[in-house]
Design a protein around this motif. Sequence first.
Motif, PDB file in Angstrom:
ATOM      1  N   ILE A 307       0.864  -1.179   0.000  1.00  0.00           N
ATOM      2  CA  ILE A 307       0.000   0.000   0.000  1.00  0.00           C
ATOM      3  C   ILE A 307       0.901   1.230   0.000  1.00  0.00           C
ATOM      4  CG2 ILE A 307      -1.832   1.286   1.132  1.00  0.00           C
ATOM      5  CD1 ILE A 307      -2.815  -1.208   2.399  1.00  0.00           C
ATOM      6  N   LEU A 308       0.808   2.033  -1.041  1.00  0.00           N
ATOM      7  CA  LEU A 308       1.591   3.248  -1.168  1.00  0.00           C
ATOM      8  C   LEU A 308       0.793   4.434  -0.636  1.00  0.00           C
ATOM      9  CD1 LEU A 308       2.885   2.762  -4.840  1.00  0.00           C
ATOM     10  CD2 LEU A 308       3.773   1.740  -2.738  1.00  0.00           C
ATOM     11  N   ASN A 309       1.471   5.360   0.032  1.00  0.00           N
ATOM     12  CA  ASN A 309       0.778   6.558   0.500  1.00  0.00           C
ATOM     13  C   ASN A 309       0.566   7.528  -0.658  1.00  0.00           C
ATOM     14  OD1 ASN A 309       3.223   7.832   0.058  1.00  0.00           O
ATOM     15  ND2 ASN A 309       3.795   7.890   2.225  1.00  0.00           N
ATOM     16  N   SER A 310       0.047   8.713  -0.366  1.00  0.00           N
ATOM     17  CA  SER A 310      -0.275   9.671  -1.421  1.00  0.00           C
ATOM     18  C   SER A 310       0.961  10.150  -2.166  1.00  0.00           C
ATOM     19  CB  SER A 310      -1.026  10.861  -0.831  1.00  0.00           C
ATOM     20  OG  SER A 310      -0.249  11.488   0.181  1.00  0.00           O
ATOM     21  N   LEU A 311       2.154   9.997  -1.566  1.00  0.00           N
ATOM     22  CA  LEU A 311       3.402  10.388  -2.216  1.00  0.00           C
ATOM     23  C   LEU A 311       4.021   9.231  -2.998  1.00  0.00           C
ATOM     24  CD1 LEU A 311       4.974  12.475   0.701  1.00  0.00           C
ATOM     25  CD2 LEU A 311       3.651  13.313  -1.271  1.00  0.00           C
ATOM     26  N   GLY A 312       3.365   8.087  -3.015  1.00  0.00           N
ATOM     27  CA  GLY A 312       3.898   6.929  -3.709  1.00  0.00           C
ATOM     28  C   GLY A 312       4.942   6.178  -2.919  1.00  0.00           C
ATOM     29  N   GLU A 313       4.994   6.406  -1.601  1.00  0.00           N
ATOM     30  CA  GLU A 313       6.002   5.770  -0.748  1.00  0.00           C
ATOM     31  C   GLU A 313       5.405   4.563  -0.038  1.00  0.00           C
ATOM     32  OE1 GLU A 313       8.274   9.958   0.417  1.00  0.00           O
ATOM     33  OE2 GLU A 313       6.753   9.092   1.749  1.00  0.00           O
ATOM     34  N   TYR A 314       6.275   3.619   0.305  1.00  0.00           N
ATOM     35  CA  TYR A 314       5.838   2.401   0.985  1.00  0.00           C
ATOM     36  C   TYR A 314       6.826   2.028   2.073  1.00  0.00           C
ATOM     37  CZ  TYR A 314       4.937  -2.558   1.840  1.00  0.00           C
ATOM     38  OH  TYR A 314       4.685  -3.759   2.432  1.00  0.00           O
ATOM     39  N   SER A 315       6.283   1.759   3.267  1.00  0.00           N
ATOM     40  CA  SER A 315       7.093   1.275   4.369  1.00  0.00           C
ATOM     41  C   SER A 315       6.362   0.107   5.003  1.00  0.00           C
ATOM     42  CB  SER A 315       7.332   2.371   5.414  1.00  0.00           C
ATOM     43  OG  SER A 315       8.004   1.843   6.543  1.00  0.00           O
ATOM     44  N   VAL A 327      -4.606   6.363  -1.274  1.00  0.00           N
ATOM     45  CA  VAL A 327      -3.554   5.353  -1.258  1.00  0.00           C
ATOM     46  C   VAL A 327      -3.648   4.517  -2.522  1.00  0.00           C
ATOM     47  CG1 VAL A 327      -3.485   5.270   1.267  1.00  0.00           C
ATOM     48  CG2 VAL A 327      -4.996   3.707   0.010  1.00  0.00           C
ATOM     49  N   THR A 328      -2.591   3.761  -2.783  1.00  0.00           N
ATOM     50  CA  THR A 328      -2.555   2.859  -3.933  1.00  0.00           C
ATOM     51  C   THR A 328      -2.220   1.457  -3.463  1.00  0.00           C
ATOM     52  OG1 THR A 328      -1.783   4.654  -5.372  1.00  0.00           O
ATOM     53  CG2 THR A 328      -1.538   2.403  -6.183  1.00  0.00           C
ATOM     54  N   LEU A 329      -3.137   0.533  -3.687  1.00  0.00           N
ATOM     55  CA  LEU A 329      -2.903  -0.874  -3.377  1.00  0.00           C
ATOM     56  C   LEU A 329      -2.271  -1.530  -4.601  1.00  0.00           C
ATOM     57  CD1 LEU A 329      -3.284  -3.387  -1.538  1.00  0.00           C
ATOM     58  CD2 LEU A 329      -5.522  -3.678  -2.620  1.00  0.00           C
ATOM     59  N   VAL A 330      -1.077  -2.078  -4.429  1.00  0.00           N
ATOM     60  CA  VAL A 330      -0.332  -2.689  -5.524  1.00  0.00           C
ATOM     61  C   VAL A 330      -0.277  -4.198  -5.304  1.00  0.00           C
ATOM     62  CG1 VAL A 330       1.848  -2.741  -6.787  1.00  0.00           C
ATOM     63  CG2 VAL A 330       1.054  -0.601  -5.749  1.00  0.00           C
ATOM     64  N   VAL A 331      -0.731  -4.970  -6.290  1.00  0.00           N
ATOM     65  CA  VAL A 331      -0.756  -6.427  -6.201  1.00  0.00           C
ATOM     66  C   VAL A 331       0.057  -6.991  -7.367  1.00  0.00           C
ATOM     67  CG1 VAL A 331      -2.194  -8.484  -6.049  1.00  0.00           C
ATOM     68  CG2 VAL A 331      -3.070  -6.295  -5.196  1.00  0.00           C
ATOM     69  N   ASP A 332       1.135  -7.705  -7.051  1.00  0.00           N
ATOM     70  CA  ASP A 332       1.969  -8.359  -8.072  1.00  0.00           C
ATOM     71  C   ASP A 332       1.608  -9.833  -8.152  1.00  0.00           C
ATOM     72  OD1 ASP A 332       3.367  -5.988  -8.545  1.00  0.00           O
ATOM     73  OD2 ASP A 332       4.829  -6.421  -6.977  1.00  0.00           O
ATOM     74  N   LEU A 333       1.467 -10.356  -9.367  1.00  0.00           N
ATOM     75  CA  LEU A 333       1.064 -11.746  -9.560  1.00  0.00           C
ATOM     76  C   LEU A 333       1.951 -12.419 -10.596  1.00  0.00           C
ATOM     77  CD1 LEU A 333      -1.802  -9.810  -9.609  1.00  0.00           C
ATOM     78  CD2 LEU A 333      -2.698 -12.058  -9.016  1.00  0.00           C
ATOM     79  N   VAL A 334       2.044 -13.745 -10.512  1.00  0.00           N
ATOM     80  CA  VAL A 334       2.747 -14.549 -11.505  1.00  0.00           C
ATOM     81  C   VAL A 334       1.866 -15.741 -11.857  1.00  0.00           C
ATOM     82  CG1 VAL A 334       3.978 -15.875  -9.731  1.00  0.00           C
ATOM     83  CG2 VAL A 334       4.890 -15.767 -12.057  1.00  0.00           C
ATOM     84  N   VAL A 335       1.845 -16.102 -13.130  1.00  0.00           N
ATOM     85  CA  VAL A 335       0.967 -17.164 -13.636  1.00  0.00           C
ATOM     86  C   VAL A 335       1.767 -18.453 -13.775  1.00  0.00           C
ATOM     87  CG1 VAL A 335      -0.559 -17.865 -15.528  1.00  0.00           C
ATOM     88  CG2 VAL A 335      -0.372 -15.447 -14.890  1.00  0.00           C
ATOM     89  N   ASN A 412      -5.731 -11.027   5.555  1.00  0.00           N
ATOM     90  CA  ASN A 412      -4.744 -10.341   6.397  1.00  0.00           C
ATOM     91  C   ASN A 412      -3.402 -10.187   5.686  1.00  0.00           C
ATOM     92  OD1 ASN A 412      -6.653 -10.348   8.531  1.00  0.00           O
ATOM     93  ND2 ASN A 412      -6.019 -12.409   9.102  1.00  0.00           N
ATOM     94  N   ALA A 413      -3.443  -9.885   4.389  1.00  0.00           N
ATOM     95  CA  ALA A 413      -2.196  -9.700   3.646  1.00  0.00           C
ATOM     96  C   ALA A 413      -1.399  -8.526   4.211  1.00  0.00           C
ATOM     97  CB  ALA A 413      -2.492  -9.462   2.169  1.00  0.00           C
ATOM     98  N   LEU A 414      -2.087  -7.486   4.617  1.00  0.00           N
ATOM     99  CA  LEU A 414      -1.464  -6.322   5.256  1.00  0.00           C
ATOM    100  C   LEU A 414      -2.417  -5.786   6.316  1.00  0.00           C
ATOM    101  CD1 LEU A 414      -0.075  -4.266   2.227  1.00  0.00           C
ATOM    102  CD2 LEU A 414       1.286  -5.527   3.896  1.00  0.00           C
ATOM    103  N   VAL A 415      -1.859  -5.159   7.328  1.00  0.00           N
ATOM    104  CA  VAL A 415      -2.654  -4.467   8.334  1.00  0.00           C
ATOM    105  C   VAL A 415      -2.141  -3.036   8.419  1.00  0.00           C
ATOM    106  CG1 VAL A 415      -3.364  -4.369  10.749  1.00  0.00           C
ATOM    107  CG2 VAL A 415      -3.050  -6.583   9.623  1.00  0.00           C
ATOM    108  N   PHE A 416      -3.066  -2.064   8.413  1.00  0.00           N
ATOM    109  CA  PHE A 416      -2.648  -0.671   8.477  1.00  0.00           C
ATOM    110  C   PHE A 416      -3.522   0.112   9.435  1.00  0.00           C
ATOM    111  CE2 PHE A 416      -5.827  -0.854   5.115  1.00  0.00           C
ATOM    112  CZ  PHE A 416      -6.602   0.275   5.345  1.00  0.00           C
ATOM    113  N   GLN A 417      -3.086   1.318   9.761  1.00  0.00           N
ATOM    114  CA  GLN A 417      -3.763   2.173  10.724  1.00  0.00           C
ATOM    115  C   GLN A 417      -4.170   3.476  10.042  1.00  0.00           C
ATOM    116  OE1 GLN A 417      -4.167   1.364  14.103  1.00  0.00           O
ATOM    117  NE2 GLN A 417      -5.334   3.237  14.508  1.00  0.00           N
ATOM    118  N   VAL A 418      -5.339   3.991  10.404  1.00  0.00           N
ATOM    119  CA  VAL A 418      -5.790   5.284   9.917  1.00  0.00           C
ATOM    120  C   VAL A 418      -5.779   6.273  11.078  1.00  0.00           C
ATOM    121  CG1 VAL A 418      -7.728   6.584   8.927  1.00  0.00           C
ATOM    122  CG2 VAL A 418      -7.208   4.289   8.088  1.00  0.00           C
ATOM    123  N   LEU A 419      -5.228   7.455  10.856  1.00  0.00           N
ATOM    124  CA  LEU A 419      -5.171   8.495  11.878  1.00  0.00           C
ATOM    125  C   LEU A 419      -6.513   9.223  11.958  1.00  0.00           C
ATOM    126  CD1 LEU A 419      -1.640   9.976  11.098  1.00  0.00           C
ATOM    127  CD2 LEU A 419      -2.261   8.381  12.928  1.00  0.00           C
TER     128      LEU A 419
END
Length: 452
Positions: A307-315, A327-335, A412-419
């Motif tokens: 999940i990238l923030n509004s600046l395109g950063e991910y931690s 935010v941007t949810l990015v999902v990478d897949l392989v077939v 539960n792929a990721l867990v995040f917090q909203v302020l």
Amino acid sequence: MGEIAISLNNVSKCFKRYPRPVDRLKEILLPHQSSADEFWALRDINLEVPKGQTLGIVGRNGSGKSTLLQILAGTLQPTTGQVSVNGRISALLELGSGFNPEFTGRQNVFFNGRLLGLSHQEIAAKFDEIAGFADIGDFIDQPVKTYSSGMFVRLAFAVAVNVYPEVLIVDEALAVGDVVFQHRCMRRMRALMDSGVTTLFVSHDSGAVKTLCNSAVMLHEGRIYTTGSPNAVIIEYMKLVTQEELGLLNDAEQPTLVERHDAFDTSDRLKGELPEFTRSIGDRKGNNSKKPHRRGNRKALIQDVKILNSLGEYSRDNLVFNFNEEVTLVVDLVVYEPLQGCIVGFFVCDKNGNEIIGSNTWEENLQIGKLSPGEKFTVQFKFKLPLRPVSYSVTVAGSEDYTSVTFDWIDNALVFQVLPPDTGKNIHALVDLPMSVEVSRISNVSAVQVQA
């Protein structure tokens, strides 16, 4: 732990099945020459429900749910074991159970009330409340045999929840009726739970189980398969359903999904390497230490979720976002096997597993089309988070179409917090949106005085 309202100790229930009706008579006359087959609907059930708690019970058809509730309600006796229920029980096991079809609705209300131990005067005092909740109008004085299924459940539920039970048992009764009545039932059940009524709730509606229940238990083939929080039990239930559909459940040598790296023909799998996402997700710190649950037929796999923030950063170790941040949810897949089509989607869930935000490529009019083994691709979803300041989890999944088993599903792929929002408000609902409010004052209205 407080006072125990329901206790089951090594409870089992056996039903006998006879090849022919005459074999039942032969067993009575010759008890040592029985030809009956034994079917154990329940085996060694040990369960305690504290007073005031709501327990959800899930499981596939034939898992023993209804048998368990009938034993608790007293309409069936266990073959072995001990059952203890403290308090007046009100049970809604099936539509119109206990109703005499020749009696009117009014007569059945009094009849059922007496069965529950109420006096005629107590039922009469509650009748208007019961009739008002059922809201079936003049049909209350018509024979029950003239009722639709929706009217049946309205009246049955109205009786069950308005006799002030100490233990309430509900078996799939809320699935019938219009949406207004379903909302009314949910509000009433919440009120009962808040007042300390111990409730057992059986439903295939995972959202209702996660929303209403404090804890849950899953039955499978007559035994307790797992217990825990409603969200955790629902995840295990969905995982088991998927395994059964794939024919993997009873294969003792079948490895778990993340261990099946040697079953694919790509170089990464042949090397025995798991995707970075799979290897690292269980080692995350802080909010992301919760282990994901994964299922699917493995025709393709989700390699990474970010999940990238509004600046395109991910931690990965600091997933905290501002209120209403885009935010941007990015999902990478392989077939790994040919796909005739592909749908990739997600849910943002609250701590109980209720879906708050969600979509998929198909619903967003993005057609991915056919894919070949070895292809890798990335899907990005952009959305805002107008959510209350708590933690949320992300579920991601992919399938060939709406009717196919998912090729990969990760809870539960990721867990995040909203302020919290910087609005100065003291009231925050599940979704917090800006709004405009207008008040129109009507002046110079002369009061009309009515003289007696």
